[in-house]
Write an enzyme that holds these catalytic residues in place. Structure first.
Site, PDB file in Angstrom:
ATOM      1  N   LYS A 185       0.895  -1.167   0.000  1.00 44.74           N
ATOM      2  CA  LYS A 185       0.000   0.000   0.000  1.00 44.74           C
ATOM      3  C   LYS A 185       0.931   1.214   0.000  1.00 44.74           C
ATOM      4  O   LYS A 185       1.663   1.460   0.957  1.00 44.74           O
ATOM      5  CB  LYS A 185      -0.868  -0.048   1.268  1.00 44.74           C
ATOM      6  N   GLY A 242       5.039   3.635  10.890  1.00 43.50           N
ATOM      7  CA  GLY A 242       4.273   4.874  10.884  1.00 43.50           C
ATOM      8  C   GLY A 242       3.861   5.241  12.289  1.00 43.50           C
ATOM      9  O   GLY A 242       4.589   4.991  13.254  1.00 43.50           O
ATOM     10  N   ARG A 244       1.607   5.497  15.886  1.00 43.26           N
ATOM     11  CA  ARG A 244       1.022   4.528  16.820  1.00 43.26           C
ATOM     12  C   ARG A 244      -0.457   4.321  16.475  1.00 43.26           C
ATOM     13  O   ARG A 244      -0.959   3.213  16.497  1.00 43.26           O
ATOM     14  CB  ARG A 244       1.168   5.050  18.259  1.00 43.26           C
ATOM     15  N   GLY A 246      -1.965   4.592  13.535  1.00 43.45           N
ATOM     16  CA  GLY A 246      -2.115   3.753  12.333  1.00 43.45           C
ATOM     17  C   GLY A 246      -1.775   2.297  12.621  1.00 43.45           C
ATOM     18  O   GLY A 246      -2.496   1.379  12.218  1.00 43.45           O
ATOM     19  N   GLY A 247      -0.669   2.087  13.342  1.00 43.19           N
ATOM     20  CA  GLY A 247      -0.253   0.721  13.664  1.00 43.19           C
ATOM     21  C   GLY A 247      -1.303   0.003  14.494  1.00 43.19           C
ATOM     22  O   GLY A 247      -1.641  -1.165  14.222  1.00 43.19           O
ATOM     23  N   GLU A 266       6.106  -0.859  13.383  1.00 42.31           N
ATOM     24  CA  GLU A 266       7.088  -0.053  14.083  1.00 42.31           C
ATOM     25  C   GLU A 266       6.455   1.309  14.248  1.00 42.31           C
ATOM     26  O   GLU A 266       6.097   1.942  13.257  1.00 42.31           O
ATOM     27  CB  GLU A 266       8.358   0.011  13.237  1.00 42.31           C
ATOM     28  N   CYS A 303      12.527   7.826  13.384  1.00 46.57           N
ATOM     29  CA  CYS A 303      11.963   7.091  14.520  1.00 46.57           C
ATOM     30  C   CYS A 303      12.978   6.991  15.652  1.00 46.57           C
ATOM     31  O   CYS A 303      12.617   6.716  16.788  1.00 46.57           O
ATOM     32  CB  CYS A 303      11.512   5.715  14.067  1.00 46.57           C
TER      33      CYS A 303
HETATM   34  P1  NAP Z   1       0.640   7.033   9.423  1.00 45.99           P
HETATM   35  O1  NAP Z   1      -0.375   8.086   9.453  1.00 45.99           O
HETATM   36  O2  NAP Z   1       0.585   6.024  10.495  1.00 45.99           O
HETATM   37  O3  NAP Z   1       0.545   6.321   7.999  1.00 45.99           O
HETATM   38  C1  NAP Z   1       1.414   5.261   7.615  1.00 45.99           C
HETATM   39  C2  NAP Z   1       0.703   4.400   6.576  1.00 45.99           C
HETATM   40  O4  NAP Z   1      -0.336   3.655   7.212  1.00 45.99           O
HETATM   41  C3  NAP Z   1       0.039   5.194   5.474  1.00 45.99           C
HETATM   42  O5  NAP Z   1       0.099   4.463   4.271  1.00 45.99           O
HETATM   43  C4  NAP Z   1      -1.379   5.295   5.949  1.00 45.99           C
HETATM   44  O6  NAP Z   1      -2.288   5.451   4.880  1.00 45.99           O
HETATM   45  C5  NAP Z   1      -1.590   3.971   6.621  1.00 45.99           C
HETATM   46  N1  NAP Z   1      -2.591   4.078   7.673  1.00 45.99           N
HETATM   47  C6  NAP Z   1      -2.649   4.984   8.656  1.00 45.99           C
HETATM   48  N2  NAP Z   1      -3.727   4.782   9.432  1.00 45.99           N
HETATM   49  C7  NAP Z   1      -4.356   3.722   8.916  1.00 45.99           C
HETATM   50  C8  NAP Z   1      -5.548   3.034   9.261  1.00 45.99           C
HETATM   51  N3  NAP Z   1      -6.305   3.414  10.280  1.00 45.99           N
HETATM   52  N4  NAP Z   1      -5.896   1.982   8.517  1.00 45.99           N
HETATM   53  C9  NAP Z   1      -5.152   1.596   7.472  1.00 45.99           C
HETATM   54  N5  NAP Z   1      -4.038   2.219   7.088  1.00 45.99           N
HETATM   55  C10 NAP Z   1      -3.636   3.269   7.798  1.00 45.99           C
HETATM   56  O7  NAP Z   1       2.114   7.625   9.454  1.00 45.99           O
HETATM   57  P2  NAP Z   1       2.796   8.765   8.553  1.00 45.99           P
HETATM   58  O8  NAP Z   1       1.863   9.332   7.568  1.00 45.99           O
HETATM   59  O9  NAP Z   1       4.037   8.186   8.042  1.00 45.99           O
HETATM   60  O10 NAP Z   1       3.217   9.883   9.577  1.00 45.99           O
HETATM   61  C11 NAP Z   1       2.367  10.360  10.545  1.00 45.99           C
HETATM   62  C12 NAP Z   1       2.982  10.146  11.899  1.00 45.99           C
HETATM   63  O11 NAP Z   1       3.554   8.830  11.991  1.00 45.99           O
HETATM   64  C13 NAP Z   1       4.130  11.037  12.228  1.00 45.99           C
HETATM   65  O12 NAP Z   1       3.705  12.286  12.663  1.00 45.99           O
HETATM   66  C14 NAP Z   1       4.848  10.227  13.277  1.00 45.99           C
HETATM   67  O13 NAP Z   1       4.252  10.429  14.525  1.00 45.99           O
HETATM   68  C15 NAP Z   1       4.652   8.815  12.873  1.00 45.99           C
HETATM   69  N6  NAP Z   1       5.802   8.197  12.177  1.00 45.99           N
HETATM   70  C16 NAP Z   1       6.553   7.325  12.848  1.00 45.99           C
HETATM   71  C17 NAP Z   1       7.592   6.692  12.209  1.00 45.99           C
HETATM   72  C18 NAP Z   1       8.426   5.694  12.907  1.00 45.99           C
HETATM   73  O14 NAP Z   1       9.438   5.328  12.358  1.00 45.99           O
HETATM   74  N7  NAP Z   1       8.044   5.180  14.039  1.00 45.99           N
HETATM   75  C19 NAP Z   1       7.884   6.946  10.891  1.00 45.99           C
HETATM   76  C20 NAP Z   1       7.081   7.830  10.205  1.00 45.99           C
HETATM   77  C21 NAP Z   1       6.030   8.431  10.870  1.00 45.99           C
HETATM   78  P3  NAP Z   1      -2.977   6.876   4.615  1.00 45.99           P
HETATM   79  O15 NAP Z   1      -1.906   7.896   4.756  1.00 45.99           O
HETATM   80  O16 NAP Z   1      -3.509   6.750   3.257  1.00 45.99           O
HETATM   81  O17 NAP Z   1      -4.017   6.968   5.662  1.00 45.99           O
END
Ligand code: NAP
Length: 529
Positions: A185, A242, A244, A246-247, A266, A303
């Site tokens: 995805k 991504g 917490r 989303g995970g 992660e 991260c």
């Molecule tokens: P994210 O919002 O968690 O999105 C990551 C992926 O997961 C995207 O493809 C997103 O799709 C998908 N996703 C998110 N919520 C979902 C759900 N409820 N159901 C299904 N798929 C879902 O993370 P991000 O856009 O990379 O960044 C946002 C935040 O993530 C940052 O502000 C940071 O806090 C955190 N982050 C953490 C790390 C790490 O290494 N731990 C790395 C990057 C980001 P869509 O975007 O299409 O919803």
């Protein structure tokens, strides 16, 4: 190579029927006009998953050499994209080109490392216990074990590593190495980059005569396409990097399936850095400079960003704060990956600013654009930090908080109260600080996947010994890693073959060791032929 915005479903390119997404230039927040990336729908998820399911047996049963060469061809193909890939990734993410070139090298190196791992074969964990027909009171059967892949894997690329943690990043490389087909995805923050790399993978599948469904790439929003993918019965495991939020959402979907599946997510980490008194007394200046470099690197969008510093209060810590403040005040604001990530960072800064007994210790230079973030350093005392959970929340960006402790007991108390982390760092003097380090170490081992001394957590080596994991919420499963060759373990499971006729045994377990593997034979590691 032309970017079309089409879905890559197996060997076909298909126009999605859902909402059209556009890549965004993060510097301005404006859409990059063409092409639009039409989202997949339930039918495209279904098609990709069924193809992946059909590909599973032929892909996993193809010779290991074919699998290894396939993975190497992906690395070669990424290299062959040349500046087209770097220009596109730069336009979509705002990341400097030099950083993207480094990330491309890392991505190609990571793929080659997994190809070498496939050939070497130790991951098969081939184990043979010979039959003991005369054993009393009961004979023992002939028992042979090896690991096999789990099945098709859904991969969610990370926003902050458009190459190394995305379409052909660590999750995909380790899943392919294990023998699992992959459905990606794409992350909305680098749609065109995803397609370019996706087309390279698609071509490598064809080049090596692998089944169509070995790889698919779908655009679309997380809660539609992403959740449908995780819910699909053909998918047997998930790799995610991504937030917490989303995970956890994907873990819930996976757990609610009639057949629950593992999710390797992660998520969040604040990567505590402990400054022990001997180290602080000797080299507060250089630690402060190194800390600010690590904090501001890539606008803090790692991260492993050092989000909290814990140290004893006193003149040495004052010196550290002064040097760190000077270094930070000269830092230019940087463009963040997406407007949403920038506003989440700004909201985190606003939240910290309004907490009682938390002060702003230093600010970087002011923002010069709508998606920029300035570096921020906050300070508080240990009592406040321990009492206020908000202060331990991850802020994804160039933001950190220094916690002043009255004594070593408070440092230990903070270590004990921390949530699970990807990393924990000790700055220590090898003489003066050893006793305190010995007390901290067992606590930090329980908390983090990687404990490091006299360095900074940003910069994750891709190697055999690396662990990029840790207890929740750093990840959803602390037993594994998402970086390094051990990442393959996430997508494998053991199978034991009891008394199987020689003709039916997998090659890895046959008498005479035809693959020349390291095997555990009756408890001894051997490589016999
Ligand atoms: P994210 O919002 O968690 O999105 C990551 C992926 O997961 C995207 O493809 C997103 O799709 C998908 N996703 C998110 N919520 C979902 C759900 N409820 N159901 C299904 N798929 C879902 O993370 P991000 O856009 O990379 O960044 C946002 C935040 O993530 C940052 O502000 C940071 O806090 C955190 N982050 C953490 C790390 C790490 O290494 N731990 C790395 C990057 C980001 P869509 O975007 O299409 O919803």
């Amino acid at each position: 190579m032309q970017i079309t915005g089409d879905l890559l479903i197996g060997q076909s390119t298909v126009r999605g029927t859902g909402r059209v997404l556009y890549a965004i230039d993060p510097a301005t927040g404006d859409a990059i006009a063409e092409p639009g990336f039409a989202s997949g729908d339930a039918a495209s998820v279904e098609r990709a998953c069924l193809l992946a399911s059909a590909a599973f047996d032929p892909f996993r049963q193809a010779p290991l050499e074919t699998r290894a060469a396939f993975i190497e061809s992906i690395a070669d193909g990424i290299g062959a994209l040349g500046s087209v890939l770097i220009e596109r990734a730069h336009a979509e993410t705002g990341l400097p080109k030099a950083r993207l070139e480094g990330e491309r090298a890392r991505t190609m190196g990571q793929l080659r490392l997994f190809a070498a791992l496939v050939r070497e074969g130790r991951w098969l964990a081939a184990t043979l216990d010979a039959a003991l027909p005369d054993r009393q009171p009961l004979p023992r059967s002939d028992l042979r074990m090896r690991k096999i892949p789990l099945g098709p894997v859904a991969v969610f690329g990370a926003s902050n590593f458009p190459l190394a943690f995305s379409v052909a990043g660590g999750d995909t490389a380790s899943a392919f190495a294990a023998g699992c087909p992959v459905v990606v995805k794409a992350h909305g923050a680098h749609l065109g980059t995803s397609e370019l790399v996706g087309r390279v993978v698609q071509a490598a599948v064809a080049q090596h005569g692998l089944p169509d469904g070995t790889f698919s790439l779908i655009f679309g929003e997380g809660n539609a396409v992403g959740e449908a993918l995780v819910a699909h019965p053909a998918i047997k495991a998930v790799g995610f990097t991504g937030s917490r939020h989303g995970g956890l959402a994907l873990m819930r979907v996976a757990a609610a399936r009639p057949e629950p599946i593992p999710v390797h997510a992660e998520m969040s980490s604040i990567n505590p850095v402990f400054l022990l008194p001997g180290a602080l007394a000797q080299r507060a200046d250089s630690i402060a400079r190194g800390f600010v470099d690590s904090l501001a690197l890539g606008a803090g969008q790692f991260c492993t960003n050092p989000g909290v510093v814990i140290a004893l209060d006193g003149a040495e810590l004052d010196g550290f704060m002064e040097r760190a403040g000077e270094a930070l005040s000269a830092r230019a604001a940087q463009t963040m990956l997406t407007p949403a990530i920038q506003s989440a960072c700004a909201a985190g800064i606003a939240r910290l600013t309004e907490q009682n007994a938390v002060s702003v210790a230093a600010r970087g230079l002011e923002e010069g654009g709508p998606t920029q973030a300035r570096a921020m350093l906050f300070a508080t005392d240990a009592g406040t930090f321990l009492d206020n959970a908000v202060l331990s929340d991850e802020i994804f960006g160039p933001v950190s908080i220094v916690v002043r402790c009255k004594d070593a007991a408070e440092m230990l108390q903070i270590a004990t109260k921390l949530e699970g982390q990807l990393t924990a760092t000790l700055h220590l003097d090898a003489g003066a600080d050893l006793d305190l380090a010995r007390e901290l170490l067992p606590i930090l081992e329980r908390k983090a996947g990687r404990v490091l001394a006299n360095g900074f957590p940003t910069g994750v080596e891709v190697s055999h010994a690396m662990v990029h994991g840790g207890p929740f919420p750093a990840t959803s499963d602390s037993r594994t890693t998402s970086v390094g060759t051990s990442a393959i373990e996430r997508f494998l499971r053991p199978v034991c073959y009891q008394d199987l006729p020689a003709e039916l045994l997998p090659e890895a377990l046959r008498d005479g060791n035809p693959l020349g593997l390291w095997r555990l034979e009756d408890g001894e590691l051997r490589k016999t032929r």
